[in-house]
Design a protein around this motif. Sequence first.
Motif, mmCIF file in Angstrom:
data_model
loop_
_atom_site.group_PDB
_atom_site.id
_atom_site.type_symbol
_atom_site.label_atom_id
_atom_site.label_comp_id
_atom_site.label_asym_id
_atom_site.label_seq_id
_atom_site.Cartn_x
_atom_site.Cartn_y
_atom_site.Cartn_z
ATOM 1 N N LEU A 2 -32.811 -2.382 15.517
ATOM 2 C CA LEU A 2 -33.662 -3.531 15.205
ATOM 3 C C LEU A 2 -33.605 -3.898 13.722
ATOM 4 C CD1 LEU A 2 -36.903 -2.666 17.225
ATOM 5 C CD2 LEU A 2 -35.448 -4.665 17.594
ATOM 6 N N VAL A 3 -33.446 -2.912 12.848
ATOM 7 C CA VAL A 3 -33.619 -3.119 11.412
ATOM 8 C C VAL A 3 -32.660 -4.171 10.842
ATOM 9 C CG1 VAL A 3 -33.594 -2.022 9.144
ATOM 10 C CG2 VAL A 3 -34.572 -0.807 11.110
ATOM 11 N N PRO A 4 -31.324 -4.026 10.997
ATOM 12 C CA PRO A 4 -30.452 -5.038 10.390
ATOM 13 C C PRO A 4 -30.675 -6.434 10.952
ATOM 14 C CG PRO A 4 -29.199 -3.564 11.811
ATOM 15 C CD PRO A 4 -30.548 -2.962 11.657
ATOM 16 N N TRP A 5 -30.998 -6.526 12.249
ATOM 17 C CA TRP A 5 -31.174 -7.853 12.829
ATOM 18 C C TRP A 5 -32.488 -8.504 12.402
ATOM 19 C CZ3 TRP A 5 -27.071 -10.165 14.041
ATOM 20 C CH2 TRP A 5 -25.988 -9.464 14.568
ATOM 21 N N LEU A 6 -33.507 -7.708 12.162
ATOM 22 C CA LEU A 6 -34.743 -8.257 11.615
ATOM 23 C C LEU A 6 -34.493 -8.867 10.237
ATOM 24 C CD1 LEU A 6 -37.345 -5.520 12.654
ATOM 25 C CD2 LEU A 6 -37.336 -7.919 13.388
ATOM 26 N N VAL A 7 -33.688 -8.194 9.428
ATOM 27 C CA VAL A 7 -33.376 -8.712 8.095
ATOM 28 C C VAL A 7 -32.514 -9.961 8.197
ATOM 29 C CG1 VAL A 7 -32.310 -8.191 5.875
ATOM 30 C CG2 VAL A 7 -33.564 -6.399 7.105
ATOM 31 N N SER A 17 -22.563 -7.849 5.780
ATOM 32 C CA SER A 17 -22.611 -6.405 6.036
ATOM 33 C C SER A 17 -23.710 -6.051 7.025
ATOM 34 C CB SER A 17 -22.799 -5.630 4.730
ATOM 35 O OG SER A 17 -23.963 -6.058 4.050
ATOM 36 N N LEU A 18 -24.864 -6.734 6.948
ATOM 37 C CA LEU A 18 -25.939 -6.451 7.892
ATOM 38 C C LEU A 18 -25.544 -6.816 9.316
ATOM 39 C CD1 LEU A 18 -29.056 -7.616 5.867
ATOM 40 C CD2 LEU A 18 -28.577 -5.286 6.634
ATOM 41 N N ALA A 19 -24.852 -7.947 9.471
ATOM 42 C CA ALA A 19 -24.362 -8.320 10.800
ATOM 43 C C ALA A 19 -23.345 -7.304 11.303
ATOM 44 C CB ALA A 19 -23.757 -9.719 10.765
ATOM 45 N N LEU A 20 -22.502 -6.800 10.398
ATOM 46 C CA LEU A 20 -21.521 -5.780 10.760
ATOM 47 C C LEU A 20 -22.217 -4.540 11.320
ATOM 48 C CD1 LEU A 20 -18.678 -4.477 10.739
ATOM 49 C CD2 LEU A 20 -19.103 -3.863 8.341
ATOM 50 N N PHE A 21 -23.191 -4.019 10.553
ATOM 51 C CA PHE A 21 -23.902 -2.831 11.018
ATOM 52 C C PHE A 21 -24.687 -3.123 12.300
ATOM 53 C CE2 PHE A 21 -23.711 -1.613 6.383
ATOM 54 C CZ PHE A 21 -22.804 -0.582 6.584
ATOM 55 N N GLY A 22 -25.251 -4.322 12.372
ATOM 56 C CA GLY A 22 -26.025 -4.676 13.556
ATOM 57 C C GLY A 22 -25.173 -4.724 14.812
ATOM 58 N N ILE A 23 -23.981 -5.304 14.716
ATOM 59 C CA ILE A 23 -23.079 -5.380 15.873
ATOM 60 C C ILE A 23 -22.613 -3.993 16.289
ATOM 61 C CG2 ILE A 23 -20.772 -6.127 16.583
ATOM 62 C CD1 ILE A 23 -21.285 -8.723 14.984
ATOM 63 N N LEU A 24 -22.236 -3.170 15.316
ATOM 64 C CA LEU A 24 -21.748 -1.827 15.641
ATOM 65 C C LEU A 24 -22.855 -0.951 16.228
ATOM 66 C CD1 LEU A 24 -19.400 -1.105 12.593
ATOM 67 C CD2 LEU A 24 -18.844 -2.095 14.828
ATOM 68 N N LEU A 25 -24.054 -1.044 15.671
ATOM 69 C CA LEU A 25 -25.169 -0.281 16.224
ATOM 70 C C LEU A 25 -25.505 -0.751 17.637
ATOM 71 C CD1 LEU A 25 -27.568 0.035 13.145
ATOM 72 C CD2 LEU A 25 -26.479 1.918 14.386
ATOM 73 N N MET A 26 -25.456 -2.060 17.847
ATOM 74 C CA MET A 26 -25.737 -2.575 19.187
ATOM 75 C C MET A 26 -24.727 -2.046 20.186
ATOM 76 S SD MET A 26 -27.898 -4.333 20.833
ATOM 77 C CE MET A 26 -28.028 -4.921 22.506
ATOM 78 N N ALA A 27 -23.456 -2.013 19.813
ATOM 79 C CA ALA A 27 -22.423 -1.499 20.709
ATOM 80 C C ALA A 27 -22.679 -0.043 21.086
ATOM 81 C CB ALA A 27 -21.051 -1.639 20.056
ATOM 82 N N LEU A 28 -23.216 0.730 20.144
ATOM 83 C CA LEU A 28 -23.518 2.139 20.417
ATOM 84 C C LEU A 28 -24.639 2.310 21.441
ATOM 85 C CD1 LEU A 28 -23.325 3.989 16.974
ATOM 86 C CD2 LEU A 28 -22.039 4.527 19.050
ATOM 87 N N ASN A 29 -25.401 1.256 21.684
ATOM 88 C CA ASN A 29 -26.518 1.317 22.636
ATOM 89 C C ASN A 29 -26.156 0.877 24.041
ATOM 90 O OD1 ASN A 29 -29.387 1.784 21.246
ATOM 91 N ND2 ASN A 29 -28.109 0.683 19.791
ATOM 92 N N LEU A 30 -24.975 0.272 24.226
ATOM 93 C CA LEU A 30 -24.740 -0.496 25.444
ATOM 94 C C LEU A 30 -24.400 0.321 26.684
ATOM 95 C CD1 LEU A 30 -22.949 -3.717 24.175
ATOM 96 C CD2 LEU A 30 -25.331 -3.360 24.808
#
Length: 414
Positions: free
Chosen positions: A182-187, A14-27
Amino acid sequence: MPDTSPLPLWAGRSLALFGILLMALNLRTAVAAISPVVAEIRADIPLDTLGLGVIGALPPVAFALSGLFGARLGRRFGLEPLLLAAITLMVAGHLLRGSAGSYQVLLAGSVVAFAGIGIGNILLPPLVKRYFPDRIALMTTAYVSLMAISGAVPALLAAPVAEAAGWRASLAMWSILAAVTLVPWLVVISRTHRGRRALGPDARARDTRPSSRHHTAMWRSRTAWALAMVFSLLSFQVYALISWLPRLLVDTAGVSPLAAGGYLALYVALGLPLAIVIPRIISRIADVSILVFLAITLLVIGYVGLLLAPGSLLVLWVSCAGIGTIMFPGVLTLINLRTRTTTGSGALSGFTQGIGYAVAAAGPVSFGLLHDATGGWTLPLVTLIAAALAGVVPALLLRERAFVEDEIAESLAR
């Protein structure tokens, strides 16, 4: 028989899921945030047409350089740590742009932000491959859709925020979204580090030593070249039209600048429904060249219409040109569907996007130079028609399903 049904998206990832989706929102936030507030920036910082053009040309250049070096850096440092560095660059770039007191600082902040975004472009396909190998089409649909949204939202919010809080706040506010990412990927990195420590030194060494030949021999793969060609030809056309379509329509169709901007918005907005539909179609058909030929047909219809009958059916011509970009999400999906490993996916992503964005950087420049040299839009549009028809070559190479690792191994074995 083993159960091969897809796992739930949240099954231990789930953390990778949120991390990927959040990253896409930044691109795409940094790409679309400046143009709506140019007038406000000019009131504080000298910003002429050339200076603005340099900033506008930075994204494809930065994305190309990131593509050429991102995969190699990912192999050396790991996907997740490199993504963390990319997010940090985005945070720093947004803040630097928001604090700019001179054009040089604004330019430096843009370079830093686009470097982070470019690395993120390269890393998302292999991250999807690593964490969601059973959900490639779904995850590609999700992140490409969010990329489209990340370009539209800043364009809508930039001016209102600048009016309420100033243009610096309008540019800097996107650092908040990047910081949250940064948060989900740090975890994730923390948990991975603890897991590797538990495996012992030998297991950690085996786990972190990917093969380099996938990164150094992409040029040996026909499929890699085909995908790079499709991405290059489309990128060239898209960046040319984004830069020049409004002026072309004002000159040839006689529409107002406001209406021309609306047609450009239509052209760009068609990317969102395509991002939703195309990855699922790509994952279900055996011969993806069908979609490439469809894209070529639509592009040619759109360009010929703009060339011969710009005063009528303008919505149709612009829509055909916009829908003709169907292979953008298609290529991003195929990066994972035509590789067997995360290592191969990262290498193919860097190879495809590095070449593609390098070619894209020439689109706006060459289109404008051709117009200036001829005083009209016929030769620039003919050039786009030729670029579309050149897609026949990679389409033929993509008719059969092949994996780049297999093609590289076969080439090296000769």
